[in-house]
Write a protein that holds these residues in place. Structure first.
Motif, PDB file in Angstrom:
ATOM      1  N   ARG A 159      -6.263   8.349  -1.961  1.00  0.00           N
ATOM      2  CA  ARG A 159      -5.162   7.258  -2.016  1.00  0.00           C
ATOM      3  C   ARG A 159      -5.253   6.462  -0.658  1.00  0.00           C
ATOM      4  O   ARG A 159      -5.257   5.041  -0.789  1.00  0.00           O
ATOM      5  CB  ARG A 159      -3.899   7.844  -2.120  1.00  0.00           C
ATOM      6  CG  ARG A 159      -3.546   8.550  -3.554  1.00  0.00           C
ATOM      7  CD  ARG A 159      -2.043   8.810  -3.528  1.00  0.00           C
ATOM      8  NE  ARG A 159      -1.794   9.734  -4.746  1.00  0.00           N
ATOM      9  CZ  ARG A 159      -0.636  10.415  -4.975  1.00  0.00           C
ATOM     10  NH1 ARG A 159       0.495   9.800  -4.169  1.00  0.00           N
ATOM     11  NH2 ARG A 159      -0.481  11.215  -5.694  1.00  0.00           N
ATOM     12  N   ARG A 194      -5.921   3.126 -11.525  1.00  0.00           N
ATOM     13  CA  ARG A 194      -5.978   1.727 -10.332  1.00  0.00           C
ATOM     14  C   ARG A 194      -7.110   1.070 -10.588  1.00  0.00           C
ATOM     15  O   ARG A 194      -7.180  -0.243 -10.491  1.00  0.00           O
ATOM     16  CB  ARG A 194      -5.788   2.522  -9.118  1.00  0.00           C
ATOM     17  CG  ARG A 194      -4.644   3.330  -8.928  1.00  0.00           C
ATOM     18  CD  ARG A 194      -4.371   3.925  -7.351  1.00  0.00           C
ATOM     19  NE  ARG A 194      -3.591   4.926  -7.327  1.00  0.00           N
ATOM     20  CZ  ARG A 194      -2.209   4.391  -7.289  1.00  0.00           C
ATOM     21  NH1 ARG A 194      -1.911   3.278  -7.123  1.00  0.00           N
ATOM     22  NH2 ARG A 194      -1.278   5.361  -6.970  1.00  0.00           N
ATOM     23  N   GLU A 203       2.613   1.374  -3.683  1.00  0.00           N
ATOM     24  CA  GLU A 203       1.581   1.388  -4.674  1.00  0.00           C
ATOM     25  C   GLU A 203       0.944   2.860  -4.615  1.00  0.00           C
ATOM     26  O   GLU A 203       0.560   3.099  -5.838  1.00  0.00           O
ATOM     27  CB  GLU A 203       0.574   0.310  -4.705  1.00  0.00           C
ATOM     28  CG  GLU A 203      -0.510   0.470  -5.571  1.00  0.00           C
ATOM     29  CD  GLU A 203      -0.138   0.049  -6.979  1.00  0.00           C
ATOM     30  OE1 GLU A 203      -0.905   0.585  -7.840  1.00  0.00           O
ATOM     31  OE2 GLU A 203       0.976  -0.378  -7.154  1.00  0.00           O
ATOM     32  N   PHE A 204       0.719   3.298  -3.589  1.00  0.00           N
ATOM     33  CA  PHE A 204      -0.238   4.505  -3.432  1.00  0.00           C
ATOM     34  C   PHE A 204       0.827   5.678  -3.220  1.00  0.00           C
ATOM     35  O   PHE A 204       0.248   6.802  -2.756  1.00  0.00           O
ATOM     36  CB  PHE A 204      -1.355   4.428  -2.605  1.00  0.00           C
ATOM     37  CG  PHE A 204      -2.356   3.434  -2.951  1.00  0.00           C
ATOM     38  CD1 PHE A 204      -3.336   3.935  -3.664  1.00  0.00           C
ATOM     39  CD2 PHE A 204      -2.455   2.088  -2.534  1.00  0.00           C
ATOM     40  CE1 PHE A 204      -4.249   2.945  -4.261  1.00  0.00           C
ATOM     41  CE2 PHE A 204      -3.265   1.292  -2.985  1.00  0.00           C
ATOM     42  CZ  PHE A 204      -4.257   1.780  -3.967  1.00  0.00           C
ATOM     43  N   ALA A 215       0.869  -1.238   0.066  1.00  0.00           N
ATOM     44  CA  ALA A 215      -0.031  -0.063   0.114  1.00  0.00           C
ATOM     45  C   ALA A 215       0.872   1.303  -0.082  1.00  0.00           C
ATOM     46  O   ALA A 215       0.570   2.259  -0.770  1.00  0.00           O
ATOM     47  CB  ALA A 215      -0.862  -0.109   1.133  1.00  0.00           C
ATOM     48  N   ALA A 235      -6.218   2.359  -0.317  1.00  0.00           N
ATOM     49  CA  ALA A 235      -5.435   1.528  -0.011  1.00  0.00           C
ATOM     50  C   ALA A 235      -5.927   0.594   1.139  1.00  0.00           C
ATOM     51  O   ALA A 235      -5.553  -0.446   1.398  1.00  0.00           O
ATOM     52  CB  ALA A 235      -4.003   2.243   0.548  1.00  0.00           C
TER      53      ALA A 235
END
Length: 598
Positions: free
Chosen positions: A480, A514, A459-460, A456, A484
């Motif tokens: 975000r 996403r 990725e974010f 998380a 997440a």
């Protein structure tokens, strides 16, 4: 130029900083702008650009650290009370009193603004006529729909006619019908009363309606002028990409990130491209080896210019565009033979004698992006909460991931993720604390828990803000973090309730990249949105009104349905999704009025 005659607001070398924890944040940096009298000026910029700070300075609610703000010929800092008497300010969260009626709210704001009692009846009548709230003056503000609340907030702001009207994202979270109605009200005040309007918005089609636009980024002015000033430089660089055998999401994913492609978004039946000056302009060069694809030049629009200017100021790869991390794991075996993972049959939800949802039925298939659209108060959020097991249905059948939600809601919740309409994480906890809490709440432990938190964070792109309180984050970062947390346990179904409301266009693009990746990984997505262009990303849609489904099908089918009603001549241009939505809602409203149905 005589600034007194032609300029309603002037900022000269204005700077403003705030301290958040141990960090100093520059909200405005040496800003010099003018707002012309008697016109609508749009204030545009991504999250954290400084728009709300500028509004508060203009309203005399904040003082600049340096520079000067002149409003209607007055120093906004020195003469703040006099400025506030001449300015109407509607912030993002306008302070209506929900336990007071519409009329009582009007009376309260008339008292606060010093409107003489003998002037009130005529003013109230005009405001109620403009907003369409005349039949609802006795209704509590807390019982109004989102669109009606915004119109009441605008009416309260306009109780005493202001010379300058400051509107901070007045249409956020408002359905397209109410959004158009709000614009009609604003236009009338400009034309009939000569009001000057400074309006910030996350909708770039609204910016295109303004006579002038001020564009901010990270507290700095990056452009000011009429909307066409931003779009004209892109003449010859904007195109529609069509494919006869690929869906638009796949086509968009293939072209995004290609050399020379500055922007790629789904628009109607095509993917809209913005290319750099030296980019190739043939399909063979853009997508070598691809068949059945055509490229068609189209005129540039304001949004193209906005996105291009921001891209050129930043890294050309938007956060999340070229993510190298793996998407959440797909789930191979569908619970039903036909791949149906959500089944809704004749579902009702009553609150006393009021039906928020009545007789709704639909199915959603694995890996599908399914959109729920509707006017404010249509029942979308109620439907979501029932599907998530957060609210019991009054009648009907709800099956989610093979689980009867009405009997075993907890079992269903373990297999779904939910991102609510309002930021619902713990604002007093840090970003890291929220990730730790939600991973634990979903039953993750040991190495898997550490792996998912690392996923998380990477990725974010949350590492820079891990120690920040989540309640202090810009809206894009809040989004975000919320997504997440919703994906922490790798759910097979994700519910997204107006997830991009109020988020700037760059953040919306990142978000949908996403979501498309999740669908490609066989995760099922249910989403509500008031951005009609986002509806084009859905495989299928259900349009709701007053708790019922008006139309169900693919975006193309829904537009064709509305188009056949409104423009039966097949040679006429097809309706946009927003036009189709408004047509269906207004047609149903007219039918209810004619039949006397409440």
């Amino acid at each position: 130029m005589d600034s007194h005659d032609s300029t309603a607001m002037h900022c000269q070398n204005v700077s403003k900083t705030f301290r958040t924890g141990n960090r100093e944040v520059t909200a405005l940096n040496d800003l010099t702008i003018d707002v012309q009298r008697g016109k609508i000026t749009g204030l545009i910029g991504p999250d954290g650009a400084g728009k709300t700070t500028l509004m508060r300075l203009a309203a005399g609610l904040l003082h600049a650290d340096s520079g000067s703000v002149t409003v209607l010929g007055l120093d906004a800092a020195r003469d703040s009370l006099e400025v506030q008497a001449s300015v109407g300010y509607m912030p993002q969260r306008f302070g209506l009193y929900e336990d007071l009626s519409v009329q009582e709210n009007l009376d309260l704001y008339a008292d606060l603004q010093g409107l003489p009692v003998h002037d009130r009846p005529d003013r109230y009548a005009e405001l109620m006529r403009m907003t369409g709230l005349a039949p609802f003056t006795k209704r509590l503000a807390g019982k109004l729909s989102g669109g009606m609340r915004q119109k009441l907030g605008l009416a309260c702001t306009l109780v005493r006619p202001p010379r300058l009207l400051l509107l901070d994202e007045p249409t956020v979270g408002v359905d397209p019908v109410s959004r158009r109605e709000l614009w009609v009200i604003v236009d009338r005040f400009v034309k009939e009363e000569g009001t000057t309007v400074l309006l910030s918005t996350a909708y770039l089609d609204e910016a295109e309606r303004c006579e002038n636009v001020i564009m901010l980024d990270q507290g700095q002015l990056i452009g000011q002028g009429p909307p066409e000033q931003f779009s004209q430089p892109l003449t010859g660089r904007t195109f529609h990409l069509h494919s006869s055998d690929r869906n638009n999401r796949d086509l968009q994913a293939r072209v995004t990130g290609r050399p020379g492609v500055l922007d790629a978004v789904i628009q109607g039946e095509a993917v809209r491209l913005v290319l750099s000056e030296d980019a190739p302009t043939t399909v063979e060069e853009l997508l070598p080896g691809q068949q059945n694809i055509t490229l068609e030049p189209v005129p540039p629009r304001f949004e193209d210019g906005f996105i291009t200017m921001l891209r050129e100021r930043r890294d050309p790869v938007t956060p999340g565009t070229d993510s190298t991390t793996d998407p959440p794991a797909s789930h191979s075996e569908p619970p039903g033979k036909d791949g149906t993972v959500i089944s809704v049959r004749d579902v009702q939800r009553r609150f006393g004698s009021f039906y928020a949802v009545k007789g709704v039925s639909f199915d959603v298939h694995r890996g599908e992006i399914f959109g729920l659209l509707g006017a404010n108060g249509a029942g979308k959020t109620t439907m979501f909460r029932m599907l998530c097991g957060l609210l019991p249905a009054s009648n009907g059948s709800l099956q989610v991931a093979g689980v009867d939600v009405r009997k075993t809601a907890a079992a269903a919740r373990a297999r779904i993720g939910y991102m609510s309409q309002k930021f619902s994480l713990y604002g007093t906890l840090s970003v890291d604390d929220n990730l730790q809490f939600f991973s634990s709440a979903y039953g993750l432990a040991g190495q898997r828990r550490r792996d998912r938190i690392d996923w998380a964070t990477t990725e974010f792109e949350l590492k820079p803000v891990l120690d920040n309180k989540s309640g202090d984050l810009p809206l894009g970062y809040k989004q975000r973090l919320a997504l997440a947390c919703a994906l922490m346990h790798e759910p097979e179904i994700i519910f997204l309730d107006e997830p991009t409301s109020g988020v700037d266009p760059l953040a919306r693009r990142e978000f949908w990249q996403r979501i498309n990746a999740l669908a490609a990984a066989n995760v099922t997505v249910l989403v509500t949105t008031h951005f009609m262009e986002e509806a084009e990303y859905c495989d299928r849609l259900a349009i709701m009104m007053a708790g019922e489904v008006l139309s169900l099908g693919t975006p193309r089918e829904i537009k064709q349905h509305a188009s056949s009603d409104e423009t039966p001549d097949p040679s006429m241009p097809a309706l946009s999704m927003e036009d189709a939505f408004i047509h269906l809602i207004e047609t149903q409203t007219d039918e209810k009025i004619e039949s006397g149905t409440p």
